[in-house]
Design a protein around this motif. Structure first.
Motif, PDB file in Angstrom:
ATOM      1  N   SER A 166      -7.151  -2.931  -2.175  1.00 51.82           N
ATOM      2  CA  SER A 166      -7.007  -3.763  -0.976  1.00 51.82           C
ATOM      3  C   SER A 166      -7.895  -4.985  -1.159  1.00 51.82           C
ATOM      4  N   TRP A 180       0.821  -1.213   0.000  1.00 53.39           N
ATOM      5  CA  TRP A 180       0.000   0.000   0.000  1.00 53.39           C
ATOM      6  C   TRP A 180       0.852   1.259   0.000  1.00 53.39           C
ATOM      7  N   ALA A 205      -5.732  -0.972   6.182  1.00 49.11           N
ATOM      8  CA  ALA A 205      -5.089   0.104   5.423  1.00 49.11           C
ATOM      9  C   ALA A 205      -5.496   1.469   5.962  1.00 49.11           C
ATOM     10  N   THR A 227      -8.294   2.929   0.507  1.00 51.69           N
ATOM     11  CA  THR A 227      -8.147   1.929  -0.548  1.00 51.69           C
ATOM     12  C   THR A 227      -9.480   1.618  -1.212  1.00 51.69           C
TER      13      THR A 227
END
Length: 765
Positions: free
Chosen positions: A60, A47, A168, A175
């Motif tokens: 993601s 990421w 994330a 994401t």
């Protein structure tokens, strides 16, 4: 503003971090907690890398320790009915994939008592280890197909997409969660062998849609602004019959997320790398709507630097038609199929690096394109223009002699000197093989001693003479073993080969190699594809030295072992400036010279393997005939330069031959071997229905696990084969090569194979 997006990213980790920790876990050297910690760090690294490159939309939910299709089945709570009857129950374990990956290496014919209370996946994979190795579309990525049946029920057992989105978000990274679309998912899973003949998994769609709605609602509640639903099944011909299904599904899903107010979809992604001509038609269709478009202009399937000026011009057309706010520039597919980063490559020349772009660099290209479309063109464009021009000049001046040789190929070079019956008579005289001859596919176990010798030689710690002596010792051992066990047609075992494609690429002009350019094939199986950079030729013999040495160790006939031109090409990164047909025929001419040299060295049987010929089929059937024409011609060009008494073999893995059988016949190999046991001998019906008349070696046991097949099991398989195919055409061999197996199981398995073949000679005399 035009935005940038990436559809997916490699999940193997820099330095193959995931492979190392997974295999350490298998070997008991890492705990489940350590495995999950490494996985978490790799996700974070992915990421942050994409974010640092300046990409706006980051994926993601596309991470997996083994296979993302299998992940979906687990997440949807699917257990095939036949496993439920054996006492399995579905629970949500704390670390589900920690048990999955360990199970792949502990296959047994009976269920160990210590597993009695483990999660269902470890039991499921231990009982049915052959679910992998299904090719995903036209890539070398393998998917794991879980059985579905009319009674299959779905529930949200594990919301991976929500957990990764929140993971994330905790890092400050927004994401876009990625899911397989429900139609693609049900099109890829496997129909249970116990299901009625008329049942198709797509009949389960109505019961699966509520699970997708539940996932989407949870993501909306967590704050997700977009969700990427992948429906790659749309690229296949069969999608034309699914129009009503797609309408039904996406009308059902659209109320679940706020941004899907007016249309069943928010935006449509196009692969403009493979099919740039489709843009005008799609723009015309989208213009009256409010839907946006994602332009897949940066290839997710090759490693070549993007022509930024050309991609920008393509994107400007979309901006002019739809407006900047409705346009996103993107990768053409997930970057799963590319190496991670060019920055770690220290042995490539600066010139070579200037040609290439790996996953990290492709993220930078996508971001640079979006910035340029927004009026902020960077200096990257100027350097890119220079690099593209230099690459084109290098390609133009590559090797005219090779291209002239391809242009001079004649029809006579594509055919053996006589038809199969005449060749077979000549081969019988020279090879003197019994009925039901026994052989193997080529490789024997690659032991730690072999790998150590190769590593020391590569590091300069031992001389070439010392390395060759070590390989000769391995070949002598292979020959002695085959004499002892009683095989009829020997192989040298291939101890000197690091990989069935890389080994040849390293000896051919026109290839370059990375140090760390690893790409996931499946699970912890990674490959490092060679890169074709210029015209291909063979400067000197590649295998003759080893095959001739092996033949000197025995009076039994020895097979020379080569990888075919189509497989070498499909398992490499090909050039983008010339057609695959030209590249394949250049490889075929190089291999033709090798086949002739092997025959001149006294090798009377030569195997040219084409396991990738099926996976190279274009996605659309309209393109099949052209591909199969040049693919078959390439094989024939490789193998037709020898006399009638040379027996030409070929091997095919994981192939469904039904759609391409006429092309398999046109190969005109004297003997073909196939993975029949893994497919429960279903492939043989195709050979019978087409009246295949050359020799064939349907594998009598599956080599994908350490299980040793019993002698009676192999007898039963031979008996089943004789019911379908003429006994005098049958060759007895395993499903595939034995490189990944240990010597103990190899010795026991082949001893049983030889005993079963002797029984067959007596029974079907």
């Amino acid at each position: 503003m035009v935005k940038s997006a990436v559809l997916g990213y490699p999940r193997i980790g820099v330095g193959r971090a995931m492979k190392k920790v997974i295999e350490n876990y298998w070997n008991g050297k890492a705990t489940a907690e350590e495995l999950q910690e490494v996985a978490k760090n790799v996700r974070k690294e992915r990421w942050q890398t994409i974010q640092k490159a300046g990409v706006d939309i980051i994926p993601s939910g596309d991470f997996t320790l083994y296979d993302h299709l299998l992940d979906h089945s687990f997440n949807f709570g699917v257990i095939p009915e036949r496993y439920v009857s054996q006492g399995m129950s579905l629970r949500t374990p704390t670390s589900p994939w920690a048990v999955v990956v360990r199970s792949r290496r502990r296959v047994s014919t009976s269920l160990p008592r210590r597993w009695a209370s483990c999660e269902w996946l470890i039991l499921f994979l231990s009982l049915d280890p052959t679910l992998a190795d299904e090719i995903s579309f036209d890539s070398n990525y393998h998917i794991v197909k879980v059985d579905h049946e009319p009674k299959t029920a779905f529930k949200l057992n594990n919301n991976q997409w929500l957990s990764e989105y929140e993971e994330a978000k905790a890092l400050g990274i927004e994401t876009r969660p990625v899911l397989f679309g429900p139609i693609t998912y049900l099109s890829l899973v496997r129909k249970s062998r116990d299901s009625p003949a008329e049942f198709e998994p797509l009949e389960l769609l109505d019961s699966l849609i509520p699970i997708y709605k539940e996932v989407l609602e949870s993501l909306k509640k967590a704050g997700a602004q977009e969700v990427q639903i992948d429906e790659p099944i749309l690229v296949l011909d069969k999608a034309e019959a699914y129009g009503d299904l797609f309408k039904k599904v996406y009308e059902a899903l659209s109320p679940s997320i706020e941004f899907l107010k007016d249309l069943p979809i928010h935006a449509l992604h196009l692969d403009l790398d493979r099919e740039p001509k489709q843009l005008d038609e799609v723009l015309a269709a989208l213009k009256p709507t409010k839907a946006g478009i994602e332009l897949g202009v940066v290839s997710g399937r090759n490693i070549w630097k993007n022509d930024l000026k050309a991609s920008k011009a393509l994107a400007e057309k979309a901006v002019a038609e739809l407006g900047a706010d409705r346009v996103v520039v993107s990768t053409s597919s997930s970057l799963l199929h590319t190496p991670i980063s060019l920055k770690v490559e220290t042995k490539l020349t600066e010139q070579q690096k200037s040609w290439l772009s790996f996953a990290e660099e492709k993220c930078e290209e996508v971001a640079a394109l979006a910035a340029a479309l927004n009026g902020q063109e960077s200096s990257l464009f100027e350097q890119n223009t220079k690099d593209i021009a230099a690459r084109r000049e290098f390609e133009r001046t590559s090797d005219s002699a090779v291209r002239d040789r391809v242009a001079g190929i004649t029809e006579e070079q594509l055919a053996r000197k006589a038809p199969f019956p005449e060749r077979r008579a000549a081969q019988k005289k020279h090879l003197n093989l019994p009925k039901f001859p026994t052989t193997t596919i080529g490789s024997f176990p690659q032991t730690k001693e072999i790998r150590l010798a190769r590593s020391k030689f590569g590091k300069g710690e031992i001389s070439q003479e010392e390395y060759e002596k070590a390989m000769e010792a391995e070949i002598r051992h292979a020959c002695e073993f085959q004499e002892k066990v009683g095989l009829d047609l020997f192989v040298h075992g291939e101890p000197e080969r690091n990989d069935m494609v890389q080994y040849f690429g390293e000896q051919l002009n026109g290839f370059i190699f990375t140090q760390l350019g690893w790409v996931q094939s499946y699970g912890s199986r990674y490959v490092r594809p060679p890169i074709v950079v210029s015209d291909v030729s063979r400067p000197s013999p590649m295998t003759v030295r080893w095959s001739a040495y092996a033949q000197s160790q025995t009076s039994k006939p020895m097979k020379g072992m080569l990888t075919g031109p189509v497989t070498i090409l499909n398992w490499s990164f090909p050039r983008a400036d010339v057609s695959k047909e030209i590249q394949s025929k250049q490889l075929a001419l190089a291999l033709r010279d090798e086949v002739v040299d092997l025959a001149n060295a006294g090798i009377k049987a030569i195997q040219v393997d084409e396991p990738a010929i099926r996976e190279g089929l274009p996605l659309r059937k309209a393109d099949w005939d052209n591909y199969l024409r040049w693919a078959v011609d390439s094989f024939r060009l490789s193998t037709s330069g020898v006399e009638n008494d040379i027996q030409v073999h070929s091997h095919f893995c994981y192939s469904d031959f039904g759609d391409i059988f006429p092309s398999i016949q046109r190969l005109d190999a004297d003997v073909i071997s196939i993975e029949a046991s893994k497919a429960d001998l279903k492939l043989l019906d195709v050979f019978k229905s087409y009246g295949y008349s050359n020799e064939i070696g349907p594998g009598v046991y599956d080599i994908h696990s350490p299980r040793v097949p019993g002698e009676q099991e192999i007898k039963d398989r031979i008996a089943s084969m004789v019911k379908v195919l003429p006994a005098d055409l049958l060759v007895v061999n395993p499903d595939c090569g034995l490189k990944t197996r240990g010597w103990k199981e190899t010795e026991e398995s082949l001893a049983n194979l030889v005993a079963a073949a002797r029984w067959a000679r007596e029974t079907y005399a």
